[in-house]
Write a protein that holds these residues in place. Structure first.
Motif, PDB file in Angstrom:
ATOM      1  N   LEU A  87       0.843  -1.192   0.000  1.00 53.15           N
ATOM      2  CA  LEU A  87       0.000   0.000   0.000  1.00 53.15           C
ATOM      3  C   LEU A  87       0.878   1.241   0.000  1.00 53.15           C
ATOM      4  O   LEU A  87       1.927   1.272   0.647  1.00 53.15           O
ATOM      5  N   TYR A  88       0.434   2.269  -0.712  1.00 56.24           N
ATOM      6  CA  TYR A  88       1.079   3.581  -0.669  1.00 56.24           C
ATOM      7  C   TYR A  88       0.409   4.463   0.378  1.00 56.24           C
ATOM      8  O   TYR A  88      -0.817   4.510   0.458  1.00 56.24           O
ATOM      9  N   ILE A  89       1.210   5.182   1.138  1.00 64.06           N
ATOM     10  CA  ILE A  89       0.715   6.308   1.923  1.00 64.06           C
ATOM     11  C   ILE A  89       1.318   7.544   1.264  1.00 64.06           C
ATOM     12  O   ILE A  89       2.506   7.831   1.403  1.00 64.06           O
ATOM     13  N   ALA A  90       0.499   8.253   0.513  1.00 59.66           N
ATOM     14  CA  ALA A  90       0.974   9.407  -0.260  1.00 59.66           C
ATOM     15  C   ALA A  90      -0.137  10.441  -0.289  1.00 59.66           C
ATOM     16  O   ALA A  90      -1.105  10.298  -1.035  1.00 59.66           O
ATOM     17  N   ALA A  91      -0.016  11.471   0.539  1.00 60.30           N
ATOM     18  CA  ALA A  91      -1.100  12.445   0.650  1.00 60.30           C
ATOM     19  C   ALA A  91      -0.611  13.692   1.363  1.00 60.30           C
ATOM     20  O   ALA A  91       0.592  13.897   1.540  1.00 60.30           O
ATOM     21  N   GLY A  92      -1.566  14.516   1.816  1.00 53.05           N
ATOM     22  CA  GLY A  92      -1.237  15.697   2.592  1.00 53.05           C
ATOM     23  C   GLY A  92      -1.135  15.368   4.071  1.00 53.05           C
ATOM     24  O   GLY A  92      -1.215  14.200   4.479  1.00 53.05           O
ATOM     25  N   LEU A  93      -0.960  16.408   4.877  1.00 48.98           N
ATOM     26  CA  LEU A  93      -0.858  16.260   6.322  1.00 48.98           C
ATOM     27  C   LEU A  93      -2.031  16.961   7.002  1.00 48.98           C
ATOM     28  O   LEU A  93      -2.726  17.769   6.387  1.00 48.98           O
ATOM     29  N   PHE A  94      -2.242  16.660   8.258  1.00 49.74           N
ATOM     30  CA  PHE A  94      -3.182  17.414   9.079  1.00 49.74           C
ATOM     31  C   PHE A  94      -2.610  18.814   9.297  1.00 49.74           C
ATOM     32  O   PHE A  94      -1.390  19.027   9.226  1.00 49.74           O
ATOM     33  N   ASP A  95      -3.472  19.780   9.584  1.00 50.75           N
ATOM     34  CA  ASP A  95      -3.018  21.162   9.783  1.00 50.75           C
ATOM     35  C   ASP A  95      -2.510  21.421  11.199  1.00 50.75           C
ATOM     36  O   ASP A  95      -1.752  22.371  11.425  1.00 50.75           O
ATOM     37  N   SER A 105     -14.743  16.074  13.761  1.00 54.14           N
ATOM     38  CA  SER A 105     -14.739  17.483  14.156  1.00 54.14           C
ATOM     39  C   SER A 105     -13.329  17.930  14.520  1.00 54.14           C
ATOM     40  O   SER A 105     -12.535  17.152  15.048  1.00 54.14           O
ATOM     41  N   GLY A 106     -13.033  19.176  14.205  1.00 57.19           N
ATOM     42  CA  GLY A 106     -11.769  19.772  14.610  1.00 57.19           C
ATOM     43  C   GLY A 106     -10.550  19.308  13.849  1.00 57.19           C
ATOM     44  O   GLY A 106      -9.421  19.586  14.256  1.00 57.19           O
ATOM     45  N   CYS A 107     -10.736  18.608  12.745  1.00 61.54           N
ATOM     46  CA  CYS A 107      -9.597  18.109  11.967  1.00 61.54           C
ATOM     47  C   CYS A 107      -9.661  18.666  10.555  1.00 61.54           C
ATOM     48  O   CYS A 107     -10.675  18.511   9.858  1.00 61.54           O
ATOM     49  N   THR A 108      -8.583  19.301  10.121  1.00 53.91           N
ATOM     50  CA  THR A 108      -8.510  19.833   8.759  1.00 53.91           C
ATOM     51  C   THR A 108      -7.181  19.468   8.119  1.00 53.91           C
ATOM     52  O   THR A 108      -6.192  19.195   8.800  1.00 53.91           O
ATOM     53  N   SER A 109      -7.180  19.470   6.806  1.00 58.45           N
ATOM     54  CA  SER A 109      -5.962  19.261   6.025  1.00 58.45           C
ATOM     55  C   SER A 109      -5.964  20.283   4.906  1.00 58.45           C
ATOM     56  O   SER A 109      -6.898  20.315   4.094  1.00 58.45           O
ATOM     57  N   ASN A 110      -4.955  21.146   4.900  1.00 58.16           N
ATOM     58  CA  ASN A 110      -4.888  22.239   3.928  1.00 58.16           C
ATOM     59  C   ASN A 110      -6.165  23.076   3.960  1.00 58.16           C
ATOM     60  O   ASN A 110      -6.668  23.517   2.931  1.00 58.16           O
ATOM     61  N   GLY A 111      -6.690  23.246   5.161  1.00 57.97           N
ATOM     62  CA  GLY A 111      -7.863  24.084   5.360  1.00 57.97           C
ATOM     63  C   GLY A 111      -9.198  23.413   5.147  1.00 57.97           C
ATOM     64  O   GLY A 111     -10.243  23.988   5.460  1.00 57.97           O
ATOM     65  N   TRP A 123      -5.675  14.371   4.262  1.00 57.22           N
ATOM     66  CA  TRP A 123      -4.855  13.545   5.154  1.00 57.22           C
ATOM     67  C   TRP A 123      -5.349  12.106   5.131  1.00 57.22           C
ATOM     68  O   TRP A 123      -6.527  11.832   5.353  1.00 57.22           O
ATOM     69  N   TRP A 124      -4.447  11.165   4.882  1.00 53.92           N
ATOM     70  CA  TRP A 124      -4.807   9.751   4.778  1.00 53.92           C
ATOM     71  C   TRP A 124      -5.441   9.209   6.055  1.00 53.92           C
ATOM     72  O   TRP A 124      -6.214   8.235   6.010  1.00 53.92           O
ATOM     73  N   GLY A 125      -5.131   9.807   7.206  1.00 51.25           N
ATOM     74  CA  GLY A 125      -5.647   9.311   8.479  1.00 51.25           C
ATOM     75  C   GLY A 125      -7.151   9.393   8.610  1.00 51.25           C
ATOM     76  O   GLY A 125      -7.739   8.758   9.494  1.00 51.25           O
ATOM     77  N   SER A 163       4.741  18.438   0.901  1.00 47.29           N
ATOM     78  CA  SER A 163       5.612  19.614   0.987  1.00 47.29           C
ATOM     79  C   SER A 163       5.044  20.845   0.295  1.00 47.29           C
ATOM     80  O   SER A 163       5.339  21.980   0.678  1.00 47.29           O
ATOM     81  N   GLY A 164       4.262  20.636  -0.761  1.00 52.94           N
ATOM     82  CA  GLY A 164       3.758  21.757  -1.541  1.00 52.94           C
ATOM     83  C   GLY A 164       4.740  22.258  -2.578  1.00 52.94           C
ATOM     84  O   GLY A 164       4.454  23.210  -3.313  1.00 52.94           O
ATOM     85  N   TYR A 165       5.899  21.617  -2.669  1.00 54.04           N
ATOM     86  CA  TYR A 165       6.932  22.007  -3.627  1.00 54.04           C
ATOM     87  C   TYR A 165       6.937  21.066  -4.830  1.00 54.04           C
ATOM     88  O   TYR A 165       6.362  19.981  -4.792  1.00 54.04           O
ATOM     89  N   SER A 166       7.640  21.478  -5.879  1.00 56.82           N
ATOM     90  CA  SER A 166       7.843  20.605  -7.027  1.00 56.82           C
ATOM     91  C   SER A 166       8.747  19.449  -6.625  1.00 56.82           C
ATOM     92  O   SER A 166       9.581  19.574  -5.719  1.00 56.82           O
ATOM     93  N   GLU A 167       8.603  18.337  -7.339  1.00 54.45           N
ATOM     94  CA  GLU A 167       9.402  17.160  -7.013  1.00 54.45           C
ATOM     95  C   GLU A 167      10.865  17.388  -7.345  1.00 54.45           C
ATOM     96  O   GLU A 167      11.212  18.014  -8.344  1.00 54.45           O
ATOM     97  N   GLY A 168      11.734  16.859  -6.504  1.00 49.77           N
ATOM     98  CA  GLY A 168      13.164  16.965  -6.740  1.00 49.77           C
ATOM     99  C   GLY A 168      13.822  17.920  -5.771  1.00 49.77           C
ATOM    100  O   GLY A 168      13.572  17.884  -4.566  1.00 49.77           O
ATOM    101  N   LYS A 169      14.642  18.806  -6.282  1.00 48.68           N
ATOM    102  CA  LYS A 169      15.417  19.709  -5.440  1.00 48.68           C
ATOM    103  C   LYS A 169      14.526  20.604  -4.590  1.00 48.68           C
ATOM    104  O   LYS A 169      14.820  20.860  -3.412  1.00 48.68           O
TER     105      LYS A 169
END
Length: 437
Positions: A87-95, A105-111, A123-125, A163-169
């Motif tokens: 399985l892949y875990i590939a997603a955003g994070l909790f805020d 209730s009370g849980c957001t990811s990227n707003g 968020w995968w959770g 991360s919100g960044y482009s892949e790589g460097k």
């Protein structure tokens, strides 16, 4: 309810500079043919070096034959005697600074709210019914694998995705952001707690270690600043504030929170700026190049892991050929580079340097009977690996896991039943011992 992406997507266009050209060779097998038998030449020599390296590892899992597994749907997992399901875990994070206690209730990811009434949680959770405690996505996966007698394998591929960044460097810059890294390591801790006392295989951040070697001018993990101590003083307060400290931190956390799990890092054949898997020069020193990758991984903590993952390609060869005009085939007759024996030689050298067995992961699922179009691409890895397991064992390999690198690729559900057929034949033949006579 929002359906999460489960397939890792990679874009390596920036690697073109400095990499060996992918001149490749065509597969000499015709559609429907058996793969080549292989020839003597550069590569694995049974009976020397690392061929028994994996026996202890397999025994610790209750196995005595090379593992075979895949990323697959429930019906496929039940259709053949697979040893591993991944399985892949590939997603955003909790805020918040730490994992949410409730999805309702009370849980957001990227707003965005993580409740089922929201627009969709990143968020995968909280990919679940929101009245259950967070983390059911992983807990249910582990249970489903165990119910089939399969070992759950989890790939943690979060840093780039979150991360919100482009892949790589660019994505590496997020590692020195203490606020981001605090949430990232809290997410890793939360995942480990969902695994708990279960037996599982955990792969930490494929590609990231390669980027950390690829981009610094000196190729050293100490050259990339990482806010390890500030992000997680509880678990990692004694580690260095660089990539070496991050790797050791994540491995130590796995030992603490998921003590029965086996943990491994990922070795990439292109991390040194020379893509060994595409090499066409017979005089090239494959072992020396592998040692560079292994030495980097040792600096980030690989000595304290249980295994290392290696891969052949993130896409079917037919997809590269038809959509990118690139030849990425490996010659199944092992006469013209790049070929399978070269790849096995590289993997053998990685294992020998690390003193760890290797596990082939995310192997393409195409086969030569397919039409060579969307989700039905041609490739020869399934057929070669599952009909030449002794070569894998002789190099120190402990198994082969198959899976699509993105949504366009062949899957176990679109390959015409080839993987299931090959797995059944491999098992019916008695499998392959880790030690080659």
């Amino acid at each position: 309810m929002w359906t999460p992406p489960q397939l890792r997507r990679k874009c390596w266009s920036f690697l073109a500079v400095g990499l060996l050209a992918l001149t490749g060779c065509s597969d000499s097998s015709k559609p429907g043919d058996e793969p080549g038998t292989g020839t003597d030449g550069p590569g694995v020599v049974p009976g020397t070096g690392s061929e028994c390296l994996g026996a202890k590892f397999l025994t610790s899992l209750g196995k005595d034959r090379l593992l075979v597994g895949a990323q697959m749907e429930d019906a496929t997992a039940k259709s053949a005697p697979f040893d591993v399901r991944y399985l892949y875990i590939a997603a955003g994070l909790f805020d918040s600074k730490d994992a949410c206690n409730s999805c309702a209730s009370g849980c957001t990811s990227n707003g965005a709210s993580c409740s089922n009434s929201g627009e969709g949680c990143g968020w995968w959770g909280c990919w679940q019914y929101d009245q259950e405690p967070p983390g059911a996505y992983v807990r249910d996966f582990i249970k489903a694998a165990k119910d089939q007698g399969q070992i759950p394998f989890i790939t943690y591929y979060e840093e780039f995705q979150a991360s919100g960044y482009s892949e790589g460097k660019q994505q590496l810059a997020a590692l020195n952001d203490a606020s981001f890294l605090q949430r990232y390591l809290a997410d890793w801790r939360f995942l480990l707690k969902q695994v708990g006392q279960e037996k599982a295989l955990l792969q930490i951040e494929p590609d990231m270690w390669a980027y950390l070697q690829f981009f610094p001018a000196d190729g050293k993990p100490q050259s990339t600043a990482v806010a390890v101590k500030a992000a997680n003083p509880t678990d990692c307060g004694t580690q260095e504030n660089n990539a070496a400290g991050l790797g050791k931190c994540m491995i130590a956390m796995a030992r603490k929170y998921a003590p029965n799990a086996k943990v491994g890092l990922h070795a990439s054949a292109w991390a040194t700026k020379t893509d060994v898997s595409a090499n066409t020069d017979p005089s090239f020193d494959v072992t020396a190049e592998a040692n560079k990758v292994a030495d980097f991984l040792l600096q980030v903590g690989a000595a304290d892991t249980d295994f290392v993952t290696v891969e052949a390609s993130d896409r079917d060869a037919g997809w590269y050929q038809e959509t990118q005009d690139k030849a990425t085939w490996w010659d199944p007759e092992n006469k013209k580079l790049p070929h399978f024996r070269q790849a096995f030689s590289w993997a053998k050298a990685i294992s020998a340097r690390l003193n760890k067995p290797h596990l082939w992961w995310q192997l393409p699922l195409g086969n030569m009977s397919l039409a060579n179009n969307d989700k039905h691409w041609r490739d020869n890895r399934v057929d070669y690996y599952l009909t030449h397991p002794a070569e894998v064992a002789a190099a120190g390999g402990v198994g082969f896991l198959f899976g699509a690198g993105n949504y366009e690729q062949t899957t176990p559900e679109t390959d015409g039943g080839n993987l299931v057929k090959r797995v059944k034949a491999y098992k019916d033949a008695g499998g392959q011992a880790a030690c080659v006579p």
